[in-house]
Design an enzyme around this catalytic site. Structure first.
Site, PDB file in Angstrom:
ATOM      1  N   ALA A 113      55.727   6.471   1.042  1.00  0.00           N
ATOM      2  CA  ALA A 113      54.313   6.292   0.689  1.00  0.00           C
ATOM      3  C   ALA A 113      54.259   5.590  -0.663  1.00  0.00           C
ATOM      4  O   ALA A 113      55.280   5.445  -1.338  1.00  0.00           O
ATOM      5  CB  ALA A 113      53.606   7.641   0.629  1.00  0.00           C
ATOM      6  N   LYS A 114      53.099   5.141  -1.048  1.00  0.00           N
ATOM      7  CA  LYS A 114      52.932   4.538  -2.375  1.00  0.00           C
ATOM      8  C   LYS A 114      51.456   4.502  -2.694  1.00  0.00           C
ATOM      9  O   LYS A 114      50.613   4.481  -1.787  1.00  0.00           O
ATOM     10  CB  LYS A 114      53.495   3.108  -2.397  1.00  0.00           C
ATOM     11  CG  LYS A 114      53.837   2.608  -3.787  1.00  0.00           C
ATOM     12  CD  LYS A 114      55.247   2.998  -4.218  1.00  0.00           C
ATOM     13  CE  LYS A 114      55.595   2.493  -5.583  1.00  0.00           C
ATOM     14  NZ  LYS A 114      57.018   2.702  -5.903  1.00  0.00           N
TER      15      LYS A 114
END
Ligand code: NAD
Length: 423
Positions: A113-114
């Site tokens: 994720a980011k």
């Protein structure tokens, strides 16, 4: 984004386009798992949030924020939060996808994720920075959590910002949830060794790559682009091993000293004012950084920095990707043709997420390890991963990048296949 907003139509030369072409290159090595490969070409979930705050002068400002969960087949999402004026959804998608590959490459029980906010934090007061962090955390609070998605620091975010994120999430859920973010200060459930972990991982993988190339680190000339958390720590560790840091570039400019820059004096100045305020080197035009004579090049700033043209002119024999996505695909081919060994981001800078994993585990068990234990475990995980990737590269006669993708994608897609498609 292209005219029709779509996951599979990247803008030319965008980080997401670079990522998609990296996935395409691995397909021939995936065997029957290749039928699942499309799953890697689309983020599972992408959230765009409005982040309004009242500025110190009384005006209301709106910022655009993102949290992208690329893949969670192997575990909760994991990945940093970036505050930068150039942040876009497409960039965050690419960064989240590289986290999926990275966590699988070092075999951590996470997906990828980011997050990010399009803002120049250098223009904010401390109070404004806290407000923007808290509002953003609250907005993405519907998809993050200690068992679902765990943010961490990235460009322009740090332990203080993680502390505000942890506090905001905790207030919203009505309890203290230390495991919701990593990279926290030590007295809030942070881990020893986290701050230096990414730079240390760059050093550990770089030292092994140099050994395999027959390159002596003593006297080796190193050029470092980006002199923040990752670049400065990696530079320090290489200098301790006897290497000379001959060129450094940050957002303020480039300095060069062929006898080696004195890091003990450079680092405090760079942290406050930027590298060009340091008097122990010559200031040169930024483009001259790329043809400075060096043995090792460490990009540790932003994506897309090693272009085809820069790949042609570098004198380095070894590139250590401290940054995420610093090399565009056409440059990758040129470096390979020129015999330059590239240790790709998805293994080279995995030290940070590895110690983030240790932090998360320590938070859940409420039992904290000493720094030696952290560093020994970090070295072991990085070396095991690198050796396995190297064996794969030798077996198929492919680059370390494609080998890393082969190892990682097999793990991700095997998990996908075993879980099956719902419904
Ligand atoms: P940081 O904010 O501490 O440092 C960034 C550095 O890049 C600064 O020195 C800044 O001046 C420089 N920079 C910014 N724009 C530049 C430009 N246009 N030209 C040259 N230099 C420029 O960030 P960081 O945490 O060191 O992250 C650097 C890279 O490493 C990013 O790609 C990040 O995604 C990656 N990374 C960081 C971690 C981590 O744990 N911090 C982990 C994995 C990967």
């Amino acid at each position: 984004m292209s005219e029709k907003l779509s996951f599979v139509n990247p803008t030319a030369n965008s980080p997401w386009g670079t990522y998609l072409s990296q996935v395409d290159r691995v397909v021939p090595y995936l065997g029957p798992l290749a039928r699942w490969v499309e799953t890697l070409k689309r983020p599972k979930r992408a959230l765009i949030v409005d982040v309004p705050i009242e500025m110190d002068d009384g005006t209301i400002a709106h910022f655009e924020g993102y949290r992208v969960q690329h893949n969670m087949s192997r575990g909760p999402g994991k990945g940093g939060v970036r505050f930068h004026p150039d942040v876009t959804l497409e960039e965050v998608m690419a960064l989240s996808a590289w986290m999926t590959i990275k966590t699988a490459a070092v075999n951590l029980p996470y997906g990828g994720a980011k997050g990010g906010i399009r803002v120049d934090p250098k223009k904010l007061s401390l109070q404004e920075l806290e407000k923007i962090t808290r509002r953003y955390t609250s907005e993405i609070g519907i998809i993050i959590g200690p068992h679902t998605d765990i943010p961490a620091p990235d460009v322009n975010t740090n332990g203080q910002i993680m502390a505000w994120m942890m506090d905001t999430y905790s207030m919203n859920v009505g309890g203290t949830a230390t495991g919701v973010v990593t990279g926290k200060p030590l007295h809030l459930g942070g881990s020893l060794g986290r701050v230096k972990a990414t730079g240390r991982g760059v050093f550990v993988t770089g030292r092994e790559a140099a050994r395999r190339l027959g390159m002596d680190l003593r006297g080796a000339r190193i050029a470092v682009q980006g002199f923040g958390n990752v670049g400065s720590v990696a530079a320090e560790l290489f200098a301790e091993a006897g290497a000379k840091i001959v060129a450094v570039q940050d957002h303020t400019g480039t300095i060069v000293n062929t006898n080696g820059l004195d890091l003990s004096k450079l680092i405090p100045i760079a942290n406050k004012e930027g590298v060009i305020a340091f008097k122990g080197g010559d200031v040169v035009p930024n483009e001259a950084f790329w043809d400075t004579a060096c043995d090792i090049l460490i990009p540790a700033a932003l994506e897309g920095q090693i272009t085809a043209e820069r790949a042609q002119k570098t004198t380095a024999k070894l590139v250590l990707e401290g940054a995420n996505g610093p090399t565009v695909s056409s440059a990758d081919d040129i470096l390979a043709e020129r015999g330059v060994l590239v240790v790709p981001d998805v293994i080279c800078n995995a030290g940070g997420v590895t110690v983030s994993y240790f932090e998360w585990v320590q938070d859940f068990s409420s039992f904290f390890w000493d720094e030696d234990e952290i560093n020994v475990r970090l070295d072991r995980i990085m070396m095991n991963a690198l050796n396995q990737i190297w064996d794969t590269a030798d077996k198929h006669k492919i680059t370390l990048r494609t080998a890393t993708y082969a190892v990682a994608c097999e793990r991700i897609l095997m998990a996908r296949q075993e879980r099956g498609l719902y419904p």
